[in-house]
Every structure is written in structure tokens, then in C-alpha cells.
Scaffold this active site. Structure first.
Site, PDB file in Angstrom:
ATOM      1  N   ASP A 102     -22.561  12.114  10.453  1.00  0.00           N
ATOM      2  CA  ASP A 102     -23.069  13.377  10.981  1.00  0.00           C
ATOM      3  C   ASP A 102     -23.768  14.208   9.900  1.00  0.00           C
ATOM      4  O   ASP A 102     -23.100  14.747   9.016  1.00  0.00           O
ATOM      5  CB  ASP A 102     -21.880  14.151  11.572  1.00  0.00           C
ATOM      6  CG  ASP A 102     -22.249  15.517  12.074  1.00  0.00           C
ATOM      7  OD1 ASP A 102     -23.431  15.724  12.448  1.00  0.00           O
ATOM      8  OD2 ASP A 102     -21.361  16.390  12.113  1.00  0.00           O
ATOM      9  N   ASP A 287     -30.077  16.833  12.732  1.00  0.00           N
ATOM     10  CA  ASP A 287     -28.649  16.648  12.958  1.00  0.00           C
ATOM     11  C   ASP A 287     -28.360  15.379  13.761  1.00  0.00           C
ATOM     12  O   ASP A 287     -28.554  15.340  14.966  1.00  0.00           O
ATOM     13  CB  ASP A 287     -28.105  17.876  13.694  1.00  0.00           C
ATOM     14  CG  ASP A 287     -26.595  17.850  13.840  1.00  0.00           C
ATOM     15  OD1 ASP A 287     -25.961  16.881  13.394  1.00  0.00           O
ATOM     16  OD2 ASP A 287     -26.038  18.803  14.417  1.00  0.00           O
TER      17      ASP A 287
END
Length: 407
Positions: A102, A287
Site C-alpha cells: 500500500d 495510492d
């Protein structure tokens, strides 16, 4: 001739050790699973951030940083829609875990064998007492996510990602994961790849540790994400560089504007060639932990109207699947380069029984920052564009991803 063979062997050995491939799997998201089981509406009611915070705040130690007022608006994670994750190993001997890699967070955590939550019982749990390289820390941590908090204790141990080893890696053992978000998750934990400023857990994030220990040849990592589960590879994280076989054309580089998230400046967002949003520039987060493309509520609601999306009673936006070929293109201008998504790119398709549903890949999320409202370029964008994260020069690069021709 022998000398040439030795030189070639040395070159091959250097290049093979410099770049480490981490296969990523693509799986149905938590949201898709809940919808298929007819449980999505009730789940969303129970997991509204305001209600969730009130219900579980007393379970956390007073002063937990992630519970501070306004913290939830600073860190948004959309793991309900997360689809890509891969394997890591912790401890000696190795204990395997599946994690989301992530770029929108900086912490590494996995469930602990001491965890008391239902979610932990359904996932692989770290057994500290079985690891000869484990170091107890004892400090507690809390992390706020868009759909809940988790609480844990900090530790250090040997981490392996692909063929790379990071010694004395700080990580969190989660002992409490309230709510149902992680119960249905197909992944065990999260490995954050953002900057250290974003971390809740004190110490070096994983990639910082790899750089400090010179595990990677270059301070660069890159992502390739497939469009479908039938593609090969379904996805790939490359540590230490890029793979030219995965993209076409030059890499367009953008400087990181704030070193927390991988934050960059976005020139504008255009619908069918007309600059409709962010005309004077705005900030965006790159992201991999968010599946959709998100932006300020006012902009996203207008964008949904322009692409013909209609709202449902649970905040999603439906699109008529028959109309996809006639829907407008949406173009993101970054560093003067246009990145255009067609409806086939920004519409998410799901089967509900024998019926195909089409959902908008845009989502309203209000993140306030000193630089103004932030947009999030999640997997809907990153599937189409190979992404490169360069810590050495603090920049993000994009190039057109190569995808197999779909029949």
C-alpha cells in the site's frame, strides 16, 4: 571465450539479484463479496466512520494518536475495494502472510497469535514464540482506517519480500481488529510503502529499511496491475527498478510535493476534452491501497453526472452497461501529459447472479491538506498506467501499461 562467459554470468547474477519480482494476486473485493451475499447495505450502516468511532473508541488507550479529532480525515484507506495483494515472510523460520502493498500508508502489520478478534481467527497469525529472531518492543499502536481502527503491539523481526531480506524490521502485531471489515478480507495484513512521516509505528518503514541495508540496487519500486484475474501476471511489484516489458513509451516523471503520501501536482481533470475540474492545478495521491479514483465531493458529484452515473441508496453510482461505448473520456493531465481513461477503464463490472452491473470507478472522499483538497489516483488509474516510485529522486513516474489483447 571463457572470459566472455564469466562476464555474462556476472552480469546475469547482478541483474537477477538487483530486481526482485513479487507476484500480486487479484481477488474479488470485500464490497463485491458483501454484495453477492446480500449483506452490503447492513454492513455499510454498521461501519459508518462516525458510528464506528463512538462504538469502539472506549476499547483503545486514552490518547491513541489515530483517534485524535480530525485524524480520520487525514488518512483514508479503502480496503473494502482492495483487490491486489502478495506474500511476505516474517520470522525465523519463515511465517507466511498475504499483504496489500500500500503506497497510501507506511506501516507493516499482521495479525498476532494473541489477537482476540474474529478477523484474526480467519487469517494467518504471527507466532512470536516460534521465531528465533524475534525482538519484543512492547509499545502499543493504533491505526485508523476508513472503515475502522486496529490496535496492536510493536515488534521487530526478519522480513523477507521476494528474494530480499530486511533485518530487524519494525512491524505491528494486531491484537484487536473490531468490526467485520477484516473478517471478509482475503489478505492478512498491510505493508505500507509511503514515506516515514506517514507512519504510526515508530521506526523505519519496510522500503526505508531495505534502502538502509542496501538490499535494493536502486531506491525504486514499481507496480504493474492487470485488468482481469485471467491475465498473467495478475499483478507485479518490482523492487529495485522497472521492467520495460510491462510498459510502452517513455516514463513521465512528476516530483513529490509533500513527503508523506506519494503526493504529486495534478494539472487538471478534463471530461471529453473540456477542463472541468482542478483547472488551476491541485494535489493528488498515488495510492495502490485504494481501488477507485477519489476526489472532493463537489467535483465527483459533478463528474458522476457528466458520465451518466446515477446514485444508489448506499452511495454507489450505477451506469447503464449498454451505454459504455457512448460515455465520455476522462483525462487526467499530469506534468503536461494527458492520461485518458475510456468508460471501459473507469467503469467497474460485477456479476450479481446472472446480471451484470456497471459501477462508476469514481468516489467522493474529502481529504483536507495545507495544499488544498486531495485527489486519489487508485487502482482504476494505476491499472492503465505502469507506476514507478523513486525514493532516490523523490518522484513518481507513469507510462502506458502493456495489457494482453482481450478477446
Amino acid at each position: 571465450m571463457l572470459r566472455l562467459v564469466l562476464v555474462l554470468l556476472l552480469v546475469w547474477t547482478w541483474t537477477s539479484s538487483a530486481l526482485v519480482r513479487v507476484p500480486l494476486r487479484r481477488r474479488p473485493s470485500i464490497r463485491s463479496q458483501l454484495r453477492a451475499d446480500g449483506l452490503l447495505l447492513d454492513f455499510l450502516k454498521d461501519h459508518r466512520p462516525d458510528m464506528f468511532n463512538r462504538r469502539y473508541a472506549q476499547c483503545f488507550p486514552p490518547g491513541t494518536p489515530s483517534l485524535r479529532l480530525g485524524r480520520s480525515s487525514e488518512k483514508i484507506y479503502n480496503f473494502m475495494d482492495a483487490q491486489y495483494f502478495g506474500e511476505i515472510m516474517l520470522g525465523s523460520p519463515d511465517q507466511n502472510f498475504s499483504v496489500i502493498f500500500d503506497t497510501g500508508s507506511s506501516d507493516l502489520w499482521v495479525p498476532s497469535s494473541y489477537c482476540v478478534s474474529e478477523a484474526c481467527a480467519l487469517h494467518r497469525r504471527f507466532r512470536a514464540f516460534e521465531s528465533s529472531s524475534f525482538h519484543h518492543d512492547g509499545r502499543m499502536f493504533g491505526i485508523h482506517y476508513g472503515s475502522g481502527h486496529l490496535l496492536g503491539v510493536m515488534a521487530r523481526d526478519t522480513l523477507k519480500v521476494g528474494g530480499l531480506t530486511a533485518l530487524n524490521q519494525e512491524f505491528g502485531e494486531s491484537v484487536y481488529e473490531p468490526g467485520a471489515t477484516f473478517v471478509m478480507a482475503k489478505f492478512d495484513g498491510v505493508l505500507g510503502m509511503g514515506y516515514p512521516n506517514l507512519a504510526e509505528i515508530l521506526g523505519n518503514p519496510v522500503f526505508d529499511n531495505m534502502m538502509a541495508q542496501k538490499s535494493v540496487e536502486e531506491p525504486v519500486f514499481s507496480f504493474y496491475l492487470s485488468r482481469t484475474r485471467s491475465s498473467y501476471p495478475e499483478g507485479e511489484l518490482l523492487l529495485g527498478g522497472t521492467d520495460e516489458a510491462m510498459f510502452t513509451g517513455p516514463i513521465n516523471w512528476l516530483p513529490v510535493t509533500v513527503k508523506g503520501y506519494w503526493q504529486i501536482k495534478m494539472d487538471s481533470v478534463a471530461v471529453q476534452g473540456v477542463s472541468s475540474f482542478c483547472p488551476r492545478g491541485c494535489q493528488a495521491i498515488v495510492d495502490t491501497g485504494t481501488s477507485l479514483i477519489a476526489g472532493p465531493t463537489s467535483d465527483i458529484l459533478s463528474l458522476q453526472q457528466l458520465i451518466g452515473a446515477t446514485p444508489t441508496n448506499i452511495g454507489e453510482f450505477l451506469i447503464d452497461c449498454v451505454r459504455l461505448s457512448s460515455l465520455p473520456h476522462v483525462t487526467f493531465v499530469l506534468g503536461g501529459t494527458e492520461y485518458t481513461l475510456t468508460a471501459e477503464h473507469y467503469v467497474r463490472k460485477e456479476m450479481l447472479g446472472d446480471k451484470e452491473l456497471c459501477f462508476s470507478g469514481f468516489q467522493a472522499v474529502d481529504i483536507v491538506s495545507p495544499e488544498g483538497p486531495l485527489w486519489i489516483l487508485g487502482d482504476v488509474f494505476l491499472t492503465e498506467f505502469y507506476s514507478v516510485f523513486d525514493r532516490g529522486q523523490d518522484r513518481v513516474g507513469f507510462a502506458a501499461a502493456k495489457h494482453p489483447v482481450e478477446g
